[in-house]
Design an enzyme around this catalytic site. Structure first.
Site, PDB file in Angstrom:
ATOM      1  CG  HIS A 193      -1.553   1.082   1.266  1.00  0.00           C
ATOM      2  ND1 HIS A 193      -2.868   1.058   0.942  1.00  0.00           N
ATOM      3  CD2 HIS A 193      -1.628   2.221   1.976  1.00  0.00           C
ATOM      4  CE1 HIS A 193      -3.529   2.323   1.227  1.00  0.00           C
ATOM      5  NE2 HIS A 193      -2.644   3.401   1.607  1.00  0.00           N
ATOM      6  CD  GLU A 194       1.526   3.790   3.738  1.00  0.00           C
ATOM      7  OE1 GLU A 194       1.971   4.512   2.819  1.00  0.00           O
ATOM      8  OE2 GLU A 194       0.468   3.531   4.274  1.00  0.00           O
ATOM      9  CG  HIS A 216       0.381   6.651  -0.747  1.00  0.00           C
ATOM     10  ND1 HIS A 216      -0.702   7.006  -1.282  1.00  0.00           N
ATOM     11  CD2 HIS A 216      -0.030   5.865   0.233  1.00  0.00           C
ATOM     12  CE1 HIS A 216      -1.753   6.802  -0.521  1.00  0.00           C
ATOM     13  NE2 HIS A 216      -1.600   5.892   0.781  1.00  0.00           N
ATOM     14  CG  HIS A 258       0.259   9.123  -6.865  1.00  0.00           C
ATOM     15  ND1 HIS A 258      -0.444   9.449  -5.959  1.00  0.00           N
ATOM     16  CD2 HIS A 258      -0.026   9.258  -8.054  1.00  0.00           C
ATOM     17  CE1 HIS A 258      -1.593  10.319  -7.130  1.00  0.00           C
ATOM     18  NE2 HIS A 258      -1.145  10.819  -8.526  1.00  0.00           N
TER      19      HIS A 258
END
Length: 607
Positions: A390-391, A394, A397
């Site tokens: 998940h991290e 980010h 991105h």
């Protein structure tokens, strides 16, 4: 460009200070960073109400010839800067502008005060509790300290006591929350919005509170029968384990859904951990990014004084054709005083510099993983592995948001879009074809058996409707708190009413859960973002990657349509570009509900 340089100079201080105040091991650093955050926050509010700055921008926006000559990203950034002026009250007379600045500064202080209060333990005279459960809590003289909900404790009485004590209303925290909500409302009305929610939702995918409410109500309708079934299953399990006291209460939900998962699928995290060493998981991410996006992660030596703790690792992110894209600092391990929260921080945003070079983004990923031991490397539970993915979503991105302006770099985009890349990574983390590439037993090298992956995925659907319904309740509460003011009732009465209507489990008298709801600070009026982002991620996964999670053409499209723009393009246009259609509220709801039925076996094909 000059505006963006100004924004960059401010953000470099603000973002770094924001990180240091949370993560630095030295209290003096954390305190100094807190002070820096306050000072720069006040300065930003003053700049956002600087009439000369605003007028120079307004002249540009009013000049049609110049505006038409600009590329779409430049136009959007100019409009976003203007929007910042407007929501800060630039159009008001001098006295009201001052009032807006003061309200903003007061709100910053209240947010910090409220956040601190959400974590403070509660104390109780130890004689109040039965002797046999006292050992579950920290003792201080004649008092017991309760610092959390003890949601995983198998003893019903311990969970009940923790719930009632930890959530017991604190008068100071209550007045802090009331003042925060009232101040946000005053600010919104001062600058011309009906409610704080209307101000907060400008520019998001949802656009306004009416859409959010419609989304939450439709989702709630779709979930209600399934949620009831989940509650019935939990109740049956409670009757079986505790026949004397079988009514399902809010402190039971996390525990009994876990028991049902474990019983039905025999999920023991300890059986999975040996397959998820940190090294293997990082290899898995490296391999996935390389196949999907042509990106590799390389460990770099750090200079003396570059990192805040000796176990922080620095990764260079390198593209096969474009070269170095940026740096990720991995602050992955537990240490005293480090908050137990997994998060991504932008330390420096990417932007095109005046000399034509690109300023490389720098981010920090923070997790709370156990250290390696003499006998074993750092081993992750399935939940930790998913959080790491998940991290990293980010981080990608941030690395791939190759925007000209730092104001819209990477994750600097509307909240309900910012979570899409990270949640999408969770779908990859749950796909056997991806997991099979890296999950190896750290001692024997054997791969994680396929049936263990499918059991894990299936187990996540147990009570998933009730879990989602709980999120709907939090999001609905957040909307009401930031809606029409003055509030018709106290925040606790609103909580009770919303909980019983939307969630379904009874409110417990003399508890005030909202005083521990720390997301009211960072996600004020935007807590629905998690659900909406999950809906978009689900649609992107099913349409673009479920068939083949390593599809390079899809990876490139994902980068081109979604990641590359940061916040430089309207979020709904990015979603349209990826899905090649514009989703409706019904599409969002359908995506979430169909996930509850997703048969994971369908894409656990033998590869």
């Amino acid at each position: 460009m000059i505006f963006d340089q100004l924004s960059d100079a401010l953000c470099r201080v603000a973002d770094l200070a924001d990180f240091v105040k949370i993560a630095h091991p030295d209290f003096a650093f954390r305190e100094a960073a807190e002070e820096a955050c306050r000072n720069i926050g006040t300065m930003v509010e003053k700049l956002n109400t600087d009439v000369e700055l605003c007028q120079s921008l307004r002249r540009l926006l009013a000049d049609e010839v110049v505006m038409n000559s600009l590329d779409p990203e430049t136009r959007r950034v100019a409009e976003l800067f203007m929007f910042d002026f407007e929501i800060s009250g630039i159009h008001l007379d001098e006295e009201k502008r001052k009032k807006a600045v003061n309200l903003n500064v007061r709100i910053l202080d209240l947010c910090n005060e409220f956040l601190t209060g959400t974590h403070l333990p509660n104390k109780i005279d130890k004689r109040v509790l039965p002797e046999h459960i006292r050992s579950n809590f920290t003792t201080e003289g004649n008092y017991l300290e309760v610092a959390g909900l003890h949601a995983d404790c198998p003893n019903d009485l311990v969970r009940e006591a923790a719930y009632k004590i930890f959530l017991y209303p604190n008068a100071e925290q209550l007045s802090c929350l009331e003042e925060l909500l009232a101040s946000r409302n005053s600010l919104a009305q001062l600058v011309g919005y009906d409610t704080f929610a209307h101000r907060a939702l400008q520019g998001t995918m949802a656009k306004n509170p009416e859409t959010v409410t419609q989304f939450l109500e439709k989702l709630s309708d779709q979930l209600s029968e399934r949620t009831q079934k989940d509650f019935e299953m939990m109740t049956k399990m409670k009757v079986k384990l505790n026949p004397q006291n079988s009514k399902l209460m809010p402190w039971d939900h996390p525990y009994y859904s876990g028991v049902l998962r474990a019983e039905r699928y025999n999920i023991d995290p300890g059986l999975y951990c040996p397959f998820f060493s940190l090294g293997a998981c990082m290899e898995g991410l490296n391999s996935l990014f390389s196949q999907l996006l042509g990106i590799s992660l390389y460990a770099e030596q750090t200079q003396r004084g570059e990192v805040w703790s000796e176990d922080v690792r620095k990764l260079a992110v390198v593209h096969e054709n474009e070269g170095l894209l940026g740096y990720i600092y991995c602050d992955f391990f537990q240490r005293p005083d480090k908050p137990h929260q997994d998060c991504h921080f932008t330390v420096r945003g990417g932007r095109l510099k005046e000399n034509g070079e690109y300023q490389l983004p720098v981010v920090v990923l923070m997790l709370s993983l156990p250290h390696s031991t003499r006998n074993a490397p750092t081993l992750l539970s399935p939940g930790m592995m998913e959080n790491l993915f998940h991290e990293m979503g980010h981080a990608m991105h941030s690395m791939l948001g190759r925007t000209r302006y730092q104001h819209v770099t990477g994750t600097r985009c509307p909240t309900d879009f910012a979570e899409v890349p990270s949640i999408l990574m969770e779908y990859f983390a749950n796909d056997y074809r991806v997991v099979n590439q890296f999950a190896r037993h750290y001692k024997t090298g054997q791969p994680l058996p396929k049936n263990m992956v499918s059991r894990l995925c299936e187990s996540k659907k147990v009570c998933a409707a009730a879990d989602m319904q709980l999120q709907v309740f939090y999001a609905a509460l957040d909307q009401i708190y930031h809606g029409k003011h003055p509030l018709q009732k106290s925040t606790t009465e609103i909580l009770k009413e919303t909980q019983e209507k939307v969630y379904g489990l009874p409110h417990v008298p003399n508890t005030a859960w909202q005083l521990r709801f720390s997301h009211l600070v960072g996600y004020g009026a935007k807590y629905y973002s998690y659900l909406m982002s999950r809906a978009v991620a689900s649609m992107v996964w099913k349409q673009c990657f479920a068939h083949n999670p390593f599809d390079r053409a899809m990876g490139e499209r994902y980068r081109r349509e979604m990641l590359a723009h940061g916040g430089g393009k309207e979020p709904i246009l990015m979603v349209q570009g990826m899905l090649q259609k514009s989703p409706s509220v019904e599409d969002f709801v359908d995506a979430l509900v169909s996930d509850l039925d997703q048969d994971f076996e369908t894409f656990i094909t033998d590869s």
